[in-house]
Design a protein around this motif. Structure first.
Motif, short mmCIF file in Angstrom:
data_model
loop_
_atom_site.label_atom_id
_atom_site.label_comp_id
_atom_site.label_asym_id
_atom_site.label_seq_id
_atom_site.Cartn_x
_atom_site.Cartn_y
_atom_site.Cartn_z
N SER A 237 36.77 41.08 53.77
CA SER A 237 37.74 42.11 53.40
C SER A 237 38.64 42.50 54.57
O SER A 237 39.79 42.91 54.37
N HIS B 37 41.96 36.92 54.09
CA HIS B 37 40.82 37.24 53.22
C HIS B 37 40.96 36.63 51.84
O HIS B 37 39.97 36.23 51.23
N THR B 38 42.18 36.52 51.32
CA THR B 38 42.36 35.93 49.99
C THR B 38 41.98 34.46 49.99
O THR B 38 41.25 33.98 49.11
N THR B 39 42.45 33.74 50.99
CA THR B 39 42.12 32.31 51.10
C THR B 39 40.63 32.12 51.32
O THR B 39 39.99 31.26 50.68
N THR C 106 38.66 32.86 48.18
CA THR C 106 38.82 31.78 47.20
C THR C 106 37.95 30.58 47.54
O THR C 106 37.27 30.01 46.68
#
Length: 351
Positions: free
Chosen positions: A300, A305-307, A310
């Motif tokens: 977080s 953080h998104t990559t 995923t």
């Protein structure tokens, strides 16, 4: 029934039901006789307020481990679980030994000790330790290698003692760092918990367990180094994008690949002795999935953080996609095995 007897019977619930049905009353009678002091008042007090000693509880726990994770003379179901626990422990220990052995070579390369290899990139340069104590502390992780060798050679207590050297320093370091200015992180604690479970799982190598086949497990060490960390480090050094894959992610990939290979072999050859391997890989899949899930909390605060989330989700899905069918197959095969021995073994003092 006295309170002391109730407490002792509660501890005896750790033992398998079939074993308790055969020996519980005898064990309770022997325990109560051992608690008789000869003085009526003292005995009455102990009967009301006494508890089984820690050594007695440890003895029962050890017996429960030997019965539930049985050796060659155990019921088929207990033997299957015992072999699964031993195989899972060996595979996890092998992974540690492979990675720390390879890291020695990598450290020598990064420090310029291997002249015939190309020089590492500047961003891979080593940061020298601040003192000799830091050096000794960092070297503690290499204890997994002698611990693995000791376990394969049949010295379980030595392996546990040596592995403890690899577990305690990281725990102290993590506690000190996170008590200071370092942000709270779940990952080091999750990995330490896995190591503690691994340390306790060595109890499955009790005196009744079959000996570890030394040759294949010792040969697995150099083969594993050539097949996993060397190519992995080379790829990560030349492909920056793959540096986003952390240790839990690598564990997911390794366990998923192992399960795929196992399922392929199981279907093609239909070997009857693959159940312990199926259970062992299922146990590793559960541990790996738990580690991957717990470490998601640390993403977080990451810039990517998104990559990272995923990638981690894909890794977890891959483990589930292969692990669930394998677990179903293993459980179905396990249920076909008898769980109760023809004659229950007599209680013995653990060694």
């Amino acid at each position: 029934m006295s309170r002391l007897e109730e407490r002792y019977r509660f501890v005896l619930r750790l033992l398998p039901a079939a074993y308790r049905q055969e020996w519980e009353d005898d064990m309770v009678a022997a325990f109560l006789d051992s608690m008789d002091t000869g003085d009526s008042e003292t005995t009455a007090y102990v009967t009301d307020y006494g508890r089984p000693s820690l050594s007695e509880v440890a003895s029962i726990v050890s017996l429960a481990v030997r019965l539930r994770l049985g050796g060659a003379d155990a019921p088929p179901r207990s033997y299957a679980w015992g072999q699964a626990a031993r195989l899972a422990t060996l595979m996890a220990m092998l992974t540690h030994a492979v990675m720390v052995t390879a890291s020695i070579a990598v450290t020598l390369w990064l420090s310029g000790k291997i002249a015939w290899l190309p020089a590492p990139a500047p961003e891979w340069a080593l940061i020298p330790p601040g003192s000799i104590w830091h050096t000794a502390w960092d070297l503690a992780g290499y204890a997994w290698l002698p611990a693995y060798i000791a376990l394969v050679l049949g010295h379980r207590r030595v392996a546990q003692a040596v592995a403890l050297l690899a577990v305690v320093p990281p725990a102290i370091t993590t506690a000190v760092q996170q008590a200071g200015d370092v942000p709270l992180s779940v990952s080091p604690w999750a990995m330490l918990l896995i190591d503690v479970v691994l340390l306790l799982a060595m109890a499955a190598f009790h005196h009744g367990a079959p000996p570890v086949p030394r040759r294949p497990w010792l040969l697995a060490l150099p083969i594993g180094i050539l097949l996993v960390p060397v190519p992995l480090f080379t790829i990560q050094a030349t492909t920056p994008a793959l540096r986003l894959v952390d240790w839990p992610g690598l564990s997911c990939a390794a366990v998923t690949a192992a399960m795929v290979i196992h399922l392929t072999v199981r279907v093609s050859r239909r070997r009857p002795r693959t159940l312990p391997w199926s259970l062992a890989l299922t146990l590793l899949a559960v541990a790996t999935l738990a580690l991957r899930t717990a470490t998601l909390l640390d993403y977080s605060d990451q810039a990517q953080h998104t990559t990272l989330a995923t990638i981690a989700s894909v890794q977890a899905i891959a483990v589930l996609a292969v692990g669930v069918p394998l677990a179903v197959i293993a459980i179905r095969a396990l249920r076909r095995l008898p769980s109760i021995p023809t004659v229950a073994p007599r209680p013995t003092t653990p060694t």
